[in-house]
Design a protein around this motif. Structure first.
Motif, mmCIF file in Angstrom:
data_model
loop_
_atom_site.group_PDB
_atom_site.id
_atom_site.type_symbol
_atom_site.label_atom_id
_atom_site.label_comp_id
_atom_site.label_asym_id
_atom_site.label_seq_id
_atom_site.Cartn_x
_atom_site.Cartn_y
_atom_site.Cartn_z
ATOM 1 N N VAL A 176 0.837 -1.202 0.000
ATOM 2 C CA VAL A 176 0.000 0.000 0.000
ATOM 3 C C VAL A 176 0.872 1.252 0.000
ATOM 4 O O VAL A 176 0.607 2.211 -0.739
ATOM 5 C CB VAL A 176 -0.959 -0.011 1.213
ATOM 6 C CG1 VAL A 176 -1.633 1.337 1.379
ATOM 7 C CG2 VAL A 176 -2.000 -1.110 1.048
ATOM 8 N N VAL A 177 1.946 1.228 0.797
ATOM 9 C CA VAL A 177 2.863 2.381 0.836
ATOM 10 C C VAL A 177 3.448 2.616 -0.556
ATOM 11 O O VAL A 177 3.519 3.747 -1.044
ATOM 12 C CB VAL A 177 3.994 2.141 1.871
ATOM 13 C CG1 VAL A 177 5.112 3.153 1.703
ATOM 14 C CG2 VAL A 177 3.416 2.196 3.279
ATOM 15 N N HIS A 178 3.851 1.517 -1.206
ATOM 16 C CA HIS A 178 4.406 1.653 -2.557
ATOM 17 C C HIS A 178 3.353 2.195 -3.526
ATOM 18 O O HIS A 178 3.632 3.075 -4.345
ATOM 19 C CB HIS A 178 4.931 0.302 -3.052
ATOM 20 C CG HIS A 178 5.446 0.345 -4.455
ATOM 21 N ND1 HIS A 178 6.703 0.810 -4.772
ATOM 22 C CD2 HIS A 178 4.862 0.027 -5.642
ATOM 23 C CE1 HIS A 178 6.874 0.759 -6.085
ATOM 24 N NE2 HIS A 178 5.764 0.284 -6.635
ATOM 25 N N LEU A 179 2.138 1.674 -3.425
ATOM 26 C CA LEU A 179 1.081 2.092 -4.350
ATOM 27 C C LEU A 179 0.782 3.581 -4.229
ATOM 28 O O LEU A 179 0.472 4.241 -5.223
ATOM 29 C CB LEU A 179 -0.205 1.309 -4.070
ATOM 30 C CG LEU A 179 -0.298 -0.103 -4.661
ATOM 31 C CD1 LEU A 179 -1.582 -0.775 -4.190
ATOM 32 C CD2 LEU A 179 -0.249 -0.074 -6.177
ATOM 33 N N GLU A 180 0.871 4.071 -3.012
ATOM 34 C CA GLU A 180 0.572 5.488 -2.818
ATOM 35 C C GLU A 180 1.532 6.373 -3.603
ATOM 36 O O GLU A 180 1.190 7.475 -4.005
ATOM 37 C CB GLU A 180 0.633 5.842 -1.326
ATOM 38 C CG GLU A 180 -0.621 5.382 -0.583
ATOM 39 C CD GLU A 180 -0.478 5.529 0.917
ATOM 40 O OE1 GLU A 180 0.597 5.986 1.367
ATOM 41 O OE2 GLU A 180 -1.432 5.176 1.624
ATOM 42 N N ARG A 181 2.755 5.854 -3.820
ATOM 43 C CA ARG A 181 3.765 6.672 -4.493
ATOM 44 C C ARG A 181 3.885 6.362 -5.979
ATOM 45 O O ARG A 181 4.459 7.149 -6.718
ATOM 46 C CB ARG A 181 5.131 6.429 -3.841
ATOM 47 C CG ARG A 181 5.261 6.982 -2.431
ATOM 48 C CD ARG A 181 6.719 6.987 -2.031
ATOM 49 N NE ARG A 181 7.365 5.716 -2.364
ATOM 50 C CZ ARG A 181 7.830 4.851 -1.469
ATOM 51 N NH1 ARG A 181 7.750 5.127 -0.194
ATOM 52 N NH2 ARG A 181 8.397 3.730 -1.837
ATOM 53 N N CYS A 182 3.403 5.189 -6.405
ATOM 54 C CA CYS A 182 3.739 4.714 -7.751
ATOM 55 C C CYS A 182 2.501 4.618 -8.635
ATOM 56 O O CYS A 182 1.672 3.718 -8.473
ATOM 57 C CB CYS A 182 4.418 3.347 -7.667
ATOM 58 S SG CYS A 182 4.823 2.678 -9.284
#
Lengths: 183, 266
Positions: free
Chosen positions: B27-33
């Motif tokens: 989820v953290v990655h998705l927020e940025r990518c």
């Protein structure tokens, strides 16, 4: 176990088993035979079913083994495969909310998705259908196909990537409209 | 976490196979990518398409089960199953649970004790409720298109998205791709999405337009025009920007209002 009990538990899965078999062998008659054979094996082996585990997954494992056996036999008798492929099953639009015109359009769309699925290597296709359509877990699929969970994950990943590329023109629904798929 | 490290985990999360800790990283990655967000959206559409396509495949022939039963009986007759009968009998208590679940679902579907208040839109409201009931009775279940992925449909409920604004004018194929279907109710034409909330609540969202004049259909455009609830059926109907919206479902009116608030109802 009575016949009634076996029917109550097994019959709800008959359509799913049949559709899976039909994709695997491309022949309605062979798919029917394989499902019958798998159900009979399930009835005979019911004592081995572990309580609390997924009955649907158990049935699929038996069916998958039955299909593998059939393919082995068919490879020894190539004529059988040829006959099977000559009588392929055409997907048909489901009876439902759509009017005849819309049904024709969705039938074309269904054929396109079906072609994309059929183009996958059988091992990828099986994993994808068991997960996407049958909703089985990685572990259950690994049990069904007698392979490690990591293999399930990598096959599923590759199948997804292949489908995404092949169906790219359908993934933006507004592109699909422009592509003339609308009635 | 780089994209290539995320992909297997991304799909595992999507398939419900990731524990909470692993999911948080994704989820953290998705927020940025954005690329991975797009990949996830594509994957949901691919999944919806495959499920939908599977639902169009021919069902098992009508007589297939009778042929299975005949083979089972023939098998019993030759007595080739020693010991299996006594071991397995006690394993069938789950059948009772399945029957109970089916009864609950049938009770939900058959509950029709909704009495919409007399109002200028009552006729249309009655049609909406009846259409929702029919949607739930279809053989494949509550969703119009059985493969319809609630996640995909919910993603459509972003009132800021262009798809949302254009939804009532969607073609049949677009609707099918997104897990909905085209419907015509009275003089209106639009889109119906039927889906499940939390396993039990069955909700249909309608977005309708009048082919000629939205204003003639919607004299109260811009505000709530009708809400009702009764027993296990509730609905809320409102108009906004020339589009008539309705939510009908076997959930509480409060829950429907909460859902409606997500898509512009105030």
């Amino acid at each position: 176990m009575s016949h009634g009990e076996f029917e109550a538990l097994t019959r709800p899965h008959l359509d799913a088993l049949y559709r899976f078999a039909a994709r695997s062998v491309s022949s309605a008659a062979t798919a029917e035979d394989l499902v019958q054979e798998a159900c009979l094996k399930a009835y005979r082996a019911f004592g081995q079913f572990e309580r609390g585990t997924n009955y649907r997954a158990w049935l699929f494992r038996i069916l998958a083994n039955t299909i593998v056996d059939w393919h082995r036999r068919a490879t020894r008798n190539p004529e059988e495969v040829l006959i099977a492929e000559l009588t392929s099953i055409e997907p048909s639009a489901r009876e439902g909310p759509l009017d005849p015109e819309a049904r024709a359009v969705t039938s074309a769309l269904s054929a396109e998705v079906n072609a994309a699925l059929a183009a996958l290597p059988p091992a990828w296709q099986a994993v994808l259908l068991l997960n996407f359509v049958e909703g089985l877990s990685y572990k259950e699929i690994a049990d069904i196909l007698a392979c490690p969970v990591g293999t399930v994950m990598s096959r599923l990943y590759r199948a997804r990537r292949a489908l995404r590329r092949r169906l790219r023109h359908l993934l933006d629904p507004w592109d699909a409209e422009r592509a003339g798929l609308t009635p | 976490m780089r994209c290539d490290e995320t992909r297997l985990a991304l799909y595992a999360m999507e398939d419900g196979e990731l524990d909470r800790g692993g999911g948080r990283d994704v989820v953290v990655h998705l927020e940025r990518c954005e690329a991975c967000r797009r990949r996830l959206a594509d994957d949901r559409r691919v999944k919806a398409l495959v499920r939908w396509q599977a639902s169009t495949m021919p069902a098992a022939p009508q007589d297939l089960w009778s042929r299975v039963a005949a083979r089972v009986e023939a098998d019993d007759a030759v007595g080739s199953r020693p010991g299996a009968r006594s071991r397995s009998r006690r394993r069938w208590s789950r059948v009772t649970g399945v029957a109970t679940a089916a009864a609950i679902i049938l009770a939900l579907v058959s509950a029709t004790n909704l009495s919409p208040p007399a109002d200028i839109e009552t006729a249309l409201a009655s049609e909406l409720v009846a259409d929702h009931e029919r949607s739930l009775r279809r053989a494949a279940g509550p969703a119009d298109v059985p493969g319809g992925d609630p996640a995909v449909i919910l993603a459509r409920l972003d009132p800021g998205s262009r798809d949302f604004v254009r939804a009532p004018r969607m073609g049949t194929v677009t609707a099918a791709l997104l897990g909905g279907s085209v419907c015509r109710l009275g003089a209106t034409r639009g889109i119906r999405w039927s889906y499940r909330i939390d396993g039990a609540g069955l909700v249909s969202l309608y977005q309708l337009v009048h082919p000629r004049s939205a204003s003639s259909l919607l004299p109260h455009a811009g505000r709530q025009i009708l809400t009702a609830s009764g027993g296990t059926r509730s609905f809320v109907l409102w108009a906004d920007q020339g589009v008539l919206h309705a939510l009908v479902g076997a959930v509480t009116e409060a829950e429907l209002r909460r859902l409606a608030a997500r898509i512009g109802y105030r």
